[in-house]
Design a protein around this motif. Structure first.
Motif, PDB file in Angstrom:
ATOM      1  N   GLY A  80       0.814  -1.211   0.000  1.00 27.20           N
ATOM      2  CA  GLY A  80       0.000   0.000   0.000  1.00 27.20           C
ATOM      3  C   GLY A  80       0.847   1.259   0.000  1.00 27.20           C
ATOM      4  N   VAL A  81       1.939   1.244   0.774  1.00 28.26           N
ATOM      5  CA  VAL A  81       2.847   2.396   0.789  1.00 28.26           C
ATOM      6  C   VAL A  81       3.477   2.595  -0.583  1.00 28.26           C
ATOM      7  CG1 VAL A  81       5.025   3.247   1.756  1.00 28.26           C
ATOM      8  CG2 VAL A  81       3.293   2.250   3.268  1.00 28.26           C
ATOM      9  N   SER A  82       3.917   1.515  -1.204  1.00 25.62           N
ATOM     10  CA  SER A  82       4.519   1.611  -2.540  1.00 25.62           C
ATOM     11  C   SER A  82       3.511   2.135  -3.554  1.00 25.62           C
ATOM     12  CB  SER A  82       5.046   0.245  -2.982  1.00 25.62           C
ATOM     13  OG  SER A  82       6.114  -0.174  -2.171  1.00 25.62           O
ATOM     14  N   LEU A  83       2.263   1.651  -3.454  1.00 25.37           N
ATOM     15  CA  LEU A  83       1.229   2.120  -4.381  1.00 25.37           C
ATOM     16  C   LEU A  83       0.983   3.613  -4.210  1.00 25.37           C
ATOM     17  CD1 LEU A  83      -0.998   1.702  -6.449  1.00 25.37           C
ATOM     18  CD2 LEU A  83      -2.500   0.943  -4.580  1.00 25.37           C
ATOM     19  N   ALA A  84       0.916   4.077  -2.965  1.00 27.73           N
ATOM     20  CA  ALA A  84       0.701   5.507  -2.736  1.00 27.73           C
ATOM     21  C   ALA A  84       1.818   6.332  -3.347  1.00 27.73           C
ATOM     22  CB  ALA A  84       0.582   5.776  -1.237  1.00 27.73           C
ATOM     23  N   ASP A 112      12.428  -1.526   5.236  1.00 28.37           N
ATOM     24  CA  ASP A 112      13.448  -0.603   4.731  1.00 28.37           C
ATOM     25  C   ASP A 112      12.854   0.741   4.325  1.00 28.37           C
ATOM     26  OD1 ASP A 112      15.440  -2.468   5.108  1.00 28.37           O
ATOM     27  OD2 ASP A 112      15.330  -3.244   3.064  1.00 28.37           O
ATOM     28  N   GLU A 113      11.641   0.731   3.741  1.00 32.62           N
ATOM     29  CA  GLU A 113      11.001   1.970   3.286  1.00 32.62           C
ATOM     30  C   GLU A 113       9.970   2.402   4.330  1.00 32.62           C
ATOM     31  OE1 GLU A 113       9.744   2.229  -0.761  1.00 32.62           O
ATOM     32  OE2 GLU A 113      11.091   0.622  -1.375  1.00 32.62           O
ATOM     33  N   ARG A 114      10.385   3.310   5.181  1.00 35.44           N
ATOM     34  CA  ARG A 114       9.520   3.723   6.280  1.00 35.44           C
ATOM     35  C   ARG A 114       8.504   4.757   5.834  1.00 35.44           C
ATOM     36  NH1 ARG A 114      12.578   3.936  11.952  1.00 35.44           N
ATOM     37  NH2 ARG A 114      13.837   2.052  11.774  1.00 35.44           N
ATOM     38  N   PRO A 115       7.377   4.832   6.544  1.00 34.03           N
ATOM     39  CA  PRO A 115       6.437   5.926   6.290  1.00 34.03           C
ATOM     40  C   PRO A 115       6.980   7.229   6.845  1.00 34.03           C
ATOM     41  CG  PRO A 115       5.723   4.669   8.184  1.00 34.03           C
ATOM     42  CD  PRO A 115       6.936   3.957   7.633  1.00 34.03           C
ATOM     43  N   ALA A 116       6.333   8.322   6.476  1.00 37.59           N
ATOM     44  CA  ALA A 116       6.733   9.618   7.019  1.00 37.59           C
ATOM     45  C   ALA A 116       6.288   9.780   8.461  1.00 37.59           C
ATOM     46  CB  ALA A 116       6.142  10.739   6.160  1.00 37.59           C
TER      47      ALA A 116
END
Length: 245
Positions: A80-84, A112-116
């Motif tokens: 979901g984060v990648s899609l956003a 590895d890819e954290r949210p803000a």
């Protein structure tokens, strides 16, 4: 599709033209999905503050696969984060409810890819909670043959029990800093008592903010419009363009 090739379905809600850079990636609770009316009401309220990406976790709703009750679902939230980000949002924050909250915490701590920024609402701090009547019912669904059949009737397709116990939110929450962290818990939560939120806040080592909400029970069904607005505003203010990359 998730990192481990599970096909996921969900929705994308756009906000007003004046809010184009912020996306809320929302993780639902166990037995829920994005089309349930009380879940959809929460998503639509978040959409007043930014875009919303919400996927049914594996084994729930229209998504494929089998539920692992919070373990492999970290891949689903990451999808979901990648899609956003692929949709062009520069600031991507996560917010989870109950099971989805434990997933959001583990994603923010371990991926590895954290949210803000991340918000966890009605989250357990540890596994195997049987302190409440509601959680004893959940464990009946998970552990007994008739319970697993009942779970399917509720729309959840369960996978096999864990072979290796994943790290609990309490064990990893200290790794979320410096990502802004908000822990929200109802004082009348009938699944997980407020002690779970307090324990997580302590374990975060001062790196998170704790809201204990009076007269609030559990997860999406307990959310008021005003509380959703407060959570959304907090995430908006704490997120940055640099943190969303």
């Amino acid at each position: 599709m998730s990192h481990d090739a599970v096909t996921l379905h969900g929705l994308h809600l756009t906000s007003s033209p004046s809010v184009t850079d912020l996306a809320f990636v929302v993780g639902h609770g166990f037995t829920n999905h994005v089309r349930k009316p009380f879940v959809l009401r929460v998503l639509e309220r978040f959409a007043r503050h930014g875009g919303v990406v919400a996927l049914d976790f594996r084994g729930h709703g229209r998504s494929h696969g089998l539920s692992t009750v919070g373990n492999d679902e970290v891949h689903d939230l990451a999808a979901g984060v990648s899609l956003a980000r692929d949709l062009g949002y520069r600031r991507v924050v996560t917010v989870g409810f109950s099971m989805g909250a434990s997933i959001a915490l583990r994603h923010a701590a371990l991926h590895d890819e954290r949210p803000a920024a991340v918000a966890a609402v009605s989250t357990p701090s540890r596994w195997w909670v049987r302190d409440t009547v509601a959680m004893r019912r959940v464990h009946w669904l998970l552990e007994q043959p008739h319970g697993r059949l009942a779970a399917r009737a509720l729309g959840v397709r369960l996978g096999p029990p864990w072979r290796i116990t994943p790290p609990s939110p309490l064990e990893v929450v200290h790794r979320i800093a410096p990502t802004p962290l908000l822990i929200v818990h109802g004082e009348e939560d009938h699944y997980f008592g407020p002690a779970h939120a307090r324990a997580l806040h302590r374990a975060a080592g001062g790196g998170g903010e704790l809201w204990l909400e009076p007269r609030i029970r559990h997860a999406e069904s307990a959310m008021t419009p005003a509380l959703v607005d407060r959570i959304a505003t907090w995430l908006d203010h704490r997120s940055t363009d640099e943190g969303s990359r």
